[in-house]
Design an enzyme around this catalytic site. Structure first.
Site, PDB file in Angstrom:
ATOM      1  N   GLY A 286      37.309 -24.314  16.756  1.00 59.32           N
ATOM      2  CA  GLY A 286      36.869 -23.720  17.798  1.00 59.32           C
ATOM      3  C   GLY A 286      36.909 -22.172  17.330  1.00 59.32           C
ATOM      4  O   GLY A 286      38.016 -21.703  16.961  1.00 59.32           O
TER       5      GLY A 286
ATOM      6  N   VAL B  64      40.719 -17.966  21.461  1.00 59.02           N
ATOM      7  CA  VAL B  64      41.957 -18.314  20.688  1.00 59.02           C
ATOM      8  C   VAL B  64      41.891 -18.538  19.022  1.00 59.02           C
ATOM      9  O   VAL B  64      42.479 -18.090  18.504  1.00 59.02           O
ATOM     10  CB  VAL B  64      42.740 -19.787  21.134  1.00 59.02           C
ATOM     11  CG1 VAL B  64      44.004 -20.155  20.604  1.00 59.02           C
ATOM     12  CG2 VAL B  64      42.890 -19.603  22.587  1.00 59.02           C
TER      13      VAL B  64
ATOM     14  N   ARG C 103      45.520 -26.247  34.357  1.00 64.91           N
ATOM     15  CA  ARG C 103      45.405 -26.871  33.085  1.00 64.91           C
ATOM     16  C   ARG C 103      44.584 -28.303  32.945  1.00 64.91           C
ATOM     17  O   ARG C 103      43.965 -28.463  32.313  1.00 64.91           O
ATOM     18  CB  ARG C 103      46.228 -26.760  32.259  1.00 64.91           C
ATOM     19  CG  ARG C 103      46.771 -25.250  31.969  1.00 64.91           C
ATOM     20  CD  ARG C 103      47.933 -25.210  30.908  1.00 64.91           C
ATOM     21  NE  ARG C 103      48.497 -23.882  30.695  1.00 64.91           N
ATOM     22  CZ  ARG C 103      49.467 -23.464  31.320  1.00 64.91           C
ATOM     23  NH1 ARG C 103      49.899 -23.893  32.333  1.00 64.91           N
ATOM     24  NH2 ARG C 103      49.855 -22.082  30.903  1.00 64.91           N
TER      25      ARG C 103
ATOM     26  N   HIS D 154      53.331 -28.342  29.421  1.00 66.21           N
ATOM     27  CA  HIS D 154      52.659 -27.199  29.536  1.00 66.21           C
ATOM     28  C   HIS D 154      52.107 -27.000  30.912  1.00 66.21           C
ATOM     29  O   HIS D 154      50.881 -27.091  30.720  1.00 66.21           O
ATOM     30  CB  HIS D 154      51.917 -26.774  28.271  1.00 66.21           C
ATOM     31  CG  HIS D 154      51.452 -25.398  28.332  1.00 66.21           C
ATOM     32  ND1 HIS D 154      52.130 -24.236  28.421  1.00 66.21           N
ATOM     33  CD2 HIS D 154      50.127 -24.988  28.009  1.00 66.21           C
ATOM     34  CE1 HIS D 154      51.516 -23.334  28.106  1.00 66.21           C
ATOM     35  NE2 HIS D 154      50.280 -23.717  27.870  1.00 66.21           N
TER      36      HIS D 154
END
Ligand code: APR
Length: 310
Positions: A9, A13, A88, A175
């Protein structure tokens, strides 16, 4: 011998992970993305920062995994980020496909690497990466707790007007909105948080920590946070590569610890050359244990959906 980190990726990020690795001269970097030209372009741009920044690691971009062969660590950041109004968990199925495709290739080309998963929903994606890679559990770890506790530490330091360096904080659980900031184990230079703030202030900070990612998504509108997430992932990679054995909150496969079985959930772990070298099972109060169970239950719901897709 030089060490190698693959970053899957080359988006917000991933590119920042690559930048931080290079800046710290941790390892050579291979940046992989499906979009033609993007990893190559960002890789070259990062390489050309070397003479100015004073690092001489190599950074190279690719659309396939040939150059990633025998990486020491792979940091998985590929996937869709959140947009305003999304949780998320809304990313579950789309990112499961991304993780499946990418991790298959990663495992084939770097069968001995340690996987750090960043793609959301984090705990479920770490579980998917574990299934697909068939790696032993110590070599699959999810990045969440380092980020969540960094957010918690930031808000505590801001409120008390003290150095972030003196603030320690522990966040466990999944998370997501049900994460468990452990107030009892957080403080400033050994002074418990409860002696420094009233309950209403603590509650406000805990809520802000739980919604820390959403707060940034709301500002950015087109994506989610990347500076702090990349810093957190690289702290984990550094602890592994340098065998520092830092104790950090990370998503790890629990097999009975905290009464949780066969699920990736955030807990304090020791990160060294062997990946997750130890899971710390700390004594929780019944209230904390109940919060952790609730958080693990919400991870289990997502994992159940993935199991049907397997
Ligand atoms: N293989 C490799 N790269 C892929 C694949 C794939 N199968 N599918 C998508 N990508 C790439 C995209 O082309 C894009 O460049 O993943 C990158 C994602 O980058 P961004 O859209 O900028 O998203 P980012 O902010 O980096 O977040 C990535 O990390 O924090 C989590 O929730 C976040 O799941 C998200 C992930």
């Amino acid at each position: 011998m030089r060490q190698k980190i693959t970053v899957v990726g080359a988006g917000n990020v991933g590119a920042n992970v690559a930048l931080r690795i290079a800046d710290k001269e941790l390892a050579d970097v291979v940046l992989v993305d499906v979009v033609e030209g993007v990893p190559q372009g960002k890789g070259l741009d990062l390489l050309q920062s070397g003479p100015v920044q004073g690092y001489d690691v190599t950074v190279v971009g690719a659309n396939d995994y040939e150059l990633t062969a025998n990486s020491d660590i792979t940091i998985m950041t590929a996937g869709f980020p959140r947009k305003p109004g999304m949780s998320r968990d809304d990313l579950l199925l789309a990112n499961y496909d991304v993780v499946r495709i990418a991790i298959e290739q990663v495992a084939r080309h770097s069968p001995n690497c340690i996987l750090i998963v960043v793609t959301n929903p984090l705990d479920a994606m770490a579980q998917a990466a574990y299934w697909v890679s068939k790696f032993p559990k110590n070599r699959v770890v999810g990045m969440a707790g380092v980020l969540d506790s960094a957010r918690f530490r930031t808000f505590i330091a801001q409120e008390l007007k003290v150095s972030v360096e003196n603030v320690t904080a522990v966040v466990m659980g999944g998370h997501g909105d049900t994460m468990v900031p452990l107030v009892r184990l957080s403080g400033v230079s050994g002074i418990p948080l409860t002696e420094l703030m009233d309950q209403a202030t603590i509650d406000r900070i805990v809520t802000r920590t739980r919604n820390g990612g959403a707060e940034i998504v709301k500002y950015l509108k087109t994506g989610s946070a990347y500076y702090a997430p990349s810093a957190a992932a690289v702290e984990m990679a550094e602890s592994i590569l340098k065998d520092k054995k830092k104790v950090l909150p990370c998503a790890a496969l629990l097999e009975g610890e905290y009464g949780i079985h066969g699920l990736f959930v955030g807990v304090p772990v020791k990160l060294g050359a062997g990946g997750i070298e130890q899971i710390y099972e700390i004594k929780l109060t019944s209230e904390e244990q109940a919060m952790l169970k609730k958080s693990a239950d919400s991870v289990a719901e997502l994992v159940a959906v993935l199991k049907q897709k397997q």
